[in-house]
Design an enzyme around this catalytic site. Structure first.
Site, PDB file in Angstrom:
ATOM      1  N   GLY A  70       0.826  -1.199   0.000  1.00 57.84           N
ATOM      2  CA  GLY A  70       0.000   0.000   0.000  1.00 57.84           C
ATOM      3  C   GLY A  70       0.857   1.244   0.000  1.00 57.84           C
ATOM      4  O   GLY A  70       2.083   1.188   0.125  1.00 57.84           O
ATOM      5  N   GLY A  75       0.589   5.842   0.750  1.00 55.04           N
ATOM      6  CA  GLY A  75      -0.189   6.983   1.223  1.00 55.04           C
ATOM      7  C   GLY A  75       0.662   8.220   1.247  1.00 55.04           C
ATOM      8  O   GLY A  75       1.752   8.262   0.651  1.00 55.04           O
ATOM      9  N   ALA A  76       0.190   9.259   1.955  1.00 52.40           N
ATOM     10  CA  ALA A  76       0.896  10.533   1.993  1.00 52.40           C
ATOM     11  C   ALA A  76       2.262  10.389   2.654  1.00 52.40           C
ATOM     12  O   ALA A  76       3.206  11.099   2.325  1.00 52.40           O
ATOM     13  CB  ALA A  76       0.056  11.562   2.744  1.00 52.40           C
ATOM     14  N   PHE A  77       2.370   9.432   3.605  1.00 49.41           N
ATOM     15  CA  PHE A  77       3.611   9.259   4.355  1.00 49.41           C
ATOM     16  C   PHE A  77       4.681   8.529   3.557  1.00 49.41           C
ATOM     17  O   PHE A  77       5.865   8.717   3.766  1.00 49.41           O
ATOM     18  CB  PHE A  77       3.336   8.472   5.644  1.00 49.41           C
ATOM     19  CG  PHE A  77       2.741   7.111   5.369  1.00 49.41           C
ATOM     20  CD1 PHE A  77       3.535   6.031   5.085  1.00 49.41           C
ATOM     21  CD2 PHE A  77       1.371   6.936   5.368  1.00 49.41           C
ATOM     22  CE1 PHE A  77       2.989   4.790   4.813  1.00 49.41           C
ATOM     23  CE2 PHE A  77       0.812   5.696   5.101  1.00 49.41           C
ATOM     24  CZ  PHE A  77       1.620   4.620   4.827  1.00 49.41           C
ATOM     25  N   GLY A  78       4.284   7.638   2.658  1.00 46.64           N
ATOM     26  CA  GLY A  78       5.249   6.807   1.955  1.00 46.64           C
ATOM     27  C   GLY A  78       4.619   5.517   1.467  1.00 46.64           C
ATOM     28  O   GLY A  78       3.454   5.507   1.046  1.00 46.64           O
ATOM     29  N   VAL A 100       4.328   0.924   1.889  1.00 46.92           N
ATOM     30  CA  VAL A 100       4.458  -0.247   2.755  1.00 46.92           C
ATOM     31  C   VAL A 100       4.753  -1.464   1.890  1.00 46.92           C
ATOM     32  O   VAL A 100       4.094  -1.688   0.864  1.00 46.92           O
ATOM     33  CB  VAL A 100       3.172  -0.479   3.583  1.00 46.92           C
ATOM     34  CG1 VAL A 100       3.338  -1.699   4.481  1.00 46.92           C
ATOM     35  CG2 VAL A 100       2.859   0.747   4.424  1.00 46.92           C
ATOM     36  N   LYS A 109       7.226  -0.225   6.569  1.00 46.42           N
ATOM     37  CA  LYS A 109       6.808   1.104   6.121  1.00 46.42           C
ATOM     38  C   LYS A 109       8.063   1.922   5.817  1.00 46.42           C
ATOM     39  O   LYS A 109       8.913   2.126   6.672  1.00 46.42           O
ATOM     40  CB  LYS A 109       5.971   1.816   7.184  1.00 46.42           C
ATOM     41  CG  LYS A 109       5.430   3.172   6.695  1.00 46.42           C
ATOM     42  CD  LYS A 109       5.052   4.144   7.808  1.00 46.42           C
ATOM     43  CE  LYS A 109       3.902   3.710   8.624  1.00 46.42           C
ATOM     44  NZ  LYS A 109       3.392   4.802   9.515  1.00 46.42           N
ATOM     45  N   ASP A 128      -5.909  10.563  14.520  1.00 49.99           N
ATOM     46  CA  ASP A 128      -6.055  10.267  13.091  1.00 49.99           C
ATOM     47  C   ASP A 128      -6.741   8.921  12.880  1.00 49.99           C
ATOM     48  O   ASP A 128      -6.246   8.066  12.154  1.00 49.99           O
ATOM     49  CB  ASP A 128      -4.691  10.292  12.408  1.00 49.99           C
ATOM     50  CG  ASP A 128      -4.798  10.446  10.888  1.00 49.99           C
ATOM     51  OD1 ASP A 128      -5.889  10.814  10.414  1.00 49.99           O
ATOM     52  OD2 ASP A 128      -3.805  10.209  10.184  1.00 49.99           O
TER      53      ASP A 128
END
Length: 891
Positions: A268, A270-273, A275, A293, A395
């Site tokens: 997966g 997302g905004a963070f990076g 996985v 991650k 969150d």
């Protein structure tokens, strides 16, 4: 190295706890040959490799408060001062220097650094600042810089023992200080204790010991007794500092690259990076599947969230929290290693994919949904109440809820968590989280609490039960709006997901009720997480019916400018030495300006000194800085320098409402406001007033609502201003005795006579403003009677109220709405405050599809007018309430 702004006993305790205590570095970093630990009070390191004399600046920790460009006056002064101090520190045997005047600063190197490398280390920290705060700190492993616009203390010096110097080091008289010609010259002699107003260049250590090697750590453990628990100190949020951990461990980068086959199988993103799936070999030789991650954008915020996640989740253990197996920070990479969750995130199971990538997708069965809901609630209870300090996740959303092979839900992504006390109070924090799941109360006030998590859980619960994604349209959460409206019309079961079959109606209804209770706009009316779990597990039949809710009107700003303190020089430059005067009033002048660092337009209010000036100045700063609403003027900051009191606001291009209501004698181009703008202003002021009265823990009374205190932006959006007279009250609606404040024509006669102000006093003032907008006529006091109120009331008594309306805006297509608004205005200015509507009811009269009652009419009795009791009027069949009318809708 001992931090110069902590006492020697603090540093001593820090060194002891870090080295010889049960939780010391030897325990925290078992088997590590090289360790560096940075605490607030001290820095400690040991290694098999010789690191003496080497200036390390590859990793820099930064903490700031505020946001100031280095090109600003404050930034330039700080930059010049730090350059001067670096020279002084480099030439000092203590490797330390501090300023004696603003901007206050200290610089410090470890004593093993030669002079040239100390200067280079400090200069590197100073040069890498593109922007600074009003106060802040930067640290590397070899030096540190601290600065502030207010003074702070440092501690007495213990001179280190002689050390072997490099050729670049020259002996310096320890009493020699900076040149007296410098603005940052040191005023206190070495060895003196610095006061809060004059910082001496002094620094402490413990018995001259700055660098502690491994053997000395063992010695400390043997001979020293621990004075404080390790929890008295916290590791700075640096990747190179090991957090306190139990099972998780540090991995090598090569180990994780091999485990993930060089990041080949993505699970997966997302905004963070991203996985990735991986396989790690355990001690027994077995392979275990993990999720790695990889944080892609490595900046200061990412590092802080990375360390927060490691420190938080490694200290927690619960079946409904994802298990952290370890971490890695090597070669600029930040990686986290978790247990593998076979069924991925909840978000992947809630909604049918829009692409044919997953043809086998099936909606979740009812039993799995119930298990997931129970797991989320259980994990939330543990976070809130299962540790020494409560933890707010901040969150909670489907993407952060992971599912194992048996669909057990586990909360993940702890980069935004914050610790709080268990008293249930809220805490000011920067806004973090995902908008559709974010508590509006937290968004508008910047104050997060456990109830903020409960709101987010409520949105997720409704999403699981309804099978529908929440969206934001303006300020409205579409999913909450839909379920709430169906509930109000007794059709709440229509909100349930059609894919669910054979679910008992009463159970589904009660679970939807739990969701609505959790998303109540007032956090005080939400259940806490323990009550939610009790409802879901044991007492679903006892869930109370949610109350009818009027949608909150708070704004969700896309960019938040936290108020800050400005320097006088900054504001002088921004306003071209206060040359562009855009307004004046009883308490001072207002000037237009442009902030140098951002280019934002501002309005600077320069307050004229008078007996109550300081009290009102402090009241305004304290009040408006913690409020956030689209119909309240935004405070950008303040300044209290050079004997001046200044307030900095967002710039309101159209000025005050007063300038637009009546034709000025000196403006030929003036045009009256059109009907739609007048209606927009009325509803905007009402919305701001409603937020003041209901949007904070205690209600706020403005006490001076009038056209001069209603400001208009470029789009004629109305914003209440001037909060110098505000007062906090309780939410029970009781009045408070206060000195009279406000403007006579808009002042509630009941407040004036009794000196007891209440929220209804503001409603009266608003009613006068509303009538002034609708009628285009200034109110005046004639013999203690408000002429405008008297005129409109008299016309209403004779069934001719529309004759009071401004003829320039009264047209056939708006007569019914005009009549409705004039009647609402009269309801607001009723003589008995108990008969006036609350601001909550007022907003529904103005914007909602509800009936508005007629005000009581006057009846002739001898020589006076007696106003009929309102209850008689409401029950009189000849005086029917006004029919509901649709408000004006913007394109």
């Amino acid at each position: 190295m001992c931090s110069a702004d902590f006492s020697r006993s603090d540093c001593n305790d820090c060194l002891i706890d870090a080295s010889s205590s049960a939780g010391g570095l030897a325990k925290r970093c078992p088997g590590s040959a090289t360790v560096v630990a940075i605490f607030d009070q001290c820095m400690l390191r040991y290694s098999n490799d010789n690191f003496f004399g080497a200036a390390e600046t590859g990793i820099i920790y930064t903490w700031t408060n505020g946001n100031v460009s280095m090109k600003s006056t404050y930034g330039n002064n700080l930059k010049q001062g730090l350059g001067y101090l670096s020279e002084q520190a480099a030439s000092s045997p203590q490797r330390f220097a501090a300023s004696a005047s603003a901007p206050y600063a200290l610089v410090q190197c470890t004593w093993d650094l030669p002079s040239d490398k100390c200067k280079k280390c400090i200069d590197t920290l100073s040069a890498n600042m593109s922007e600074v705060g009003i106060k802040g700190e930067r640290k590397s492993y070899s030096c540190r810089v601290r600065y502030s616009n207010s003074s702070f203390s440092v501690v007495p010096l213990v001179v280190p023992p002689p050390t072997k110097r490099t050729t670049s080091q020259q002996p310096v008289d320890e009493a020699a200080g900076p040149s007296s010609s410098s603005p940052w010259a040191r005023n206190s002699p070495p060895g003196s204790t610095a006061s809060s107003s004059n910082i001496g260049a002094v620094v402490g250590s413990v018995a001259g010991a700055v660098i502690v090697i491994a053997g000395l750590v063992v010695a400390y453990r043997c001979v020293m007794q621990r004075r404080r628990s390790p929890s008295s100190y916290h590791l700075m949020h640096k990747p190179e500092v090991r957090p306190i951990v139990n099972v998780p461990r540090q991995f090598k980068l090569s180990e994780l690259k091999k485990a993930t086959k060089n990041y080949s199988e993505k699970l997966g993103s997302g905004a963070f990076g991203e996985v990735f799936k991986g396989e790690l070999k355990q001690s027994g030789g077995d392979l275990v599947v993990v999720a790695v991650k990889r944080i892609l954008q490595v900046d200061e915020k990412a590092r802080n969230e990375y360390m927060t996640e490691i420190k938080t989740i490694s200290e927690l253990r619960h079946q409904n929290l994802v298990l952290l197996k370890g971490w890695c920070h090597e070669d600029g990479e930040l990686l986290l290693v978790y247990e593998y969750m076979a069924n991925g995130s909840l978000s992947a199971h809630l909604h049918r994919p829009t692409t044919p990538v997953q043809p086998s997708w099936m909606p979740l069965e009812w039993e799995k949904r119930c298990k997931i809901i129970d797991g989320i609630a259980s994990g939330l209870v543990y976070l809130h109440y299962g540790s020494e300090k409560g933890i707010i996740h901040r969150d909670i959303k489907p993407a952060n809820i992971l599912l194992d092979g048996s669909f057990t839900a586990k909360l993940g992504d702890f980069g935004l968590v914050r610790q709080v006390n268990h008293e249930g109070t809220s805490h000011t924090m920067t806004v973090g989280g995902s908008l559709c799941y974010l508590d509006p109360d937290y968004m508008t006030s910047n104050r997060a609490s456990k109830k903020s998590d409960v709101y987010s859980f409520g949105v997720v619960l409704l999403e699981i039960l309804c099978g529908e994604k929440p969206n934001l349209i303006g300020e409205t959460n579409t999913l909450i709006k839909k379920v709430r409206e169906l509930h109000d019309s007794n059709q709440i079961l229509q909100a349930a997901d059609n894919a669910l079959r054979n679910v008992e109606n009463e159970t589904m209804k009660r679970m939807l009720w739990v969701g609505l209770l959790c998303v109540h706009p007032d956090h005080r009316h939400r259940p806490d997480s323990t009550k939610v779990l009790s409802f879901l597990r044991d007492n679903i039949s006892s869930v109370p019916r949610p109350p009818h809710v009027i949608a909150a009107t708070g704004v969700r700003p896309t960019e938040v400018h936290a108020p800050r303190e400005f320097t006088y020089d900054e504001l002088s430059i921004a306003t071209s030495n206060f040359s562009d005067n855009i307004g004046s009033g009883t308490y001072g002048q207002v000037y237009k300006g442009t902030l140098e660092e951002s280019g934002d337009l501002i309005a600077v209010k320069k307050i004229t000194r008078h007996e109550r000036a300081i009290d009102e100045y402090i009241t305004e700063v304290r009040t408006i800085s913690r409020l956030r609403h689209r119909n309240l003027v935004h405070l950008r900051g303040w300044c209290n320098e050079n004997g001046e009191l200044l307030l900095v606001y967002e710039y309101m291009a159209k000025g005050s409402l007063r300038a637009h209501l009546h034709h000025p004698d000196n403006q030929q181009s003036w045009e009256p406001l059109d009907w739609k703008i007048r209606y927009k202003i009325i509803t905007g002021v009402a919305s701001g007033l409603h937020y003041l009265h209901t949007g904070s823990a205690q209600g706020i009374i403005h006490r001076d609502v009038k056209p001069a205190n209603v400001l208009l932006d470029e789009g004629f959006n109305a914003k209440l201003a001037d909060f110098g007279l505000v007062r906090q009250v309780n939410h029970e609606g009781t009045s408070r005795t206060m000195s009279i404040g406000g403007t006579p024509c808009y002042l509630d006669p009941d407040y004036k006579d009794s000196q007891r102000a209440s929220k209804k006093s503001d409603v009266y003032s608003f009613g006068v403003v509303m009538l002034e907008i609708l009628c285009g006529e200034k109110p005046k006091l004639v013999g203690g009677v408000n002429s405008l109120v008297k005129k409109v009331r008299g016309l209403h008594d004779r069934n001719k109220i529309l004759e009071a309306a401004d003829s320039t805006v009264l047209h056939n297509d708006n007569k019914e709405l005009m009549r409705r608004l004039l009647v609402v205005g009269l309801l607001c200015v009723q003589e008995d405050r108990h008969d006036r509507p609350t601001s909550t009811v007022l907003t529904t009269y103005l914007t909602g599809n509800v009936q508005v009652p007629e005000p009581p009419r006057g009846v002739q009795s001898g020589q006076s007018i007696v106003r009929q009791n309102s209850a008689t009027i409401y029950s009189n069949a000849s005086s029917n309430p006004l029919p509901p009318l649709d408000p004006i809708r913007e394109n």
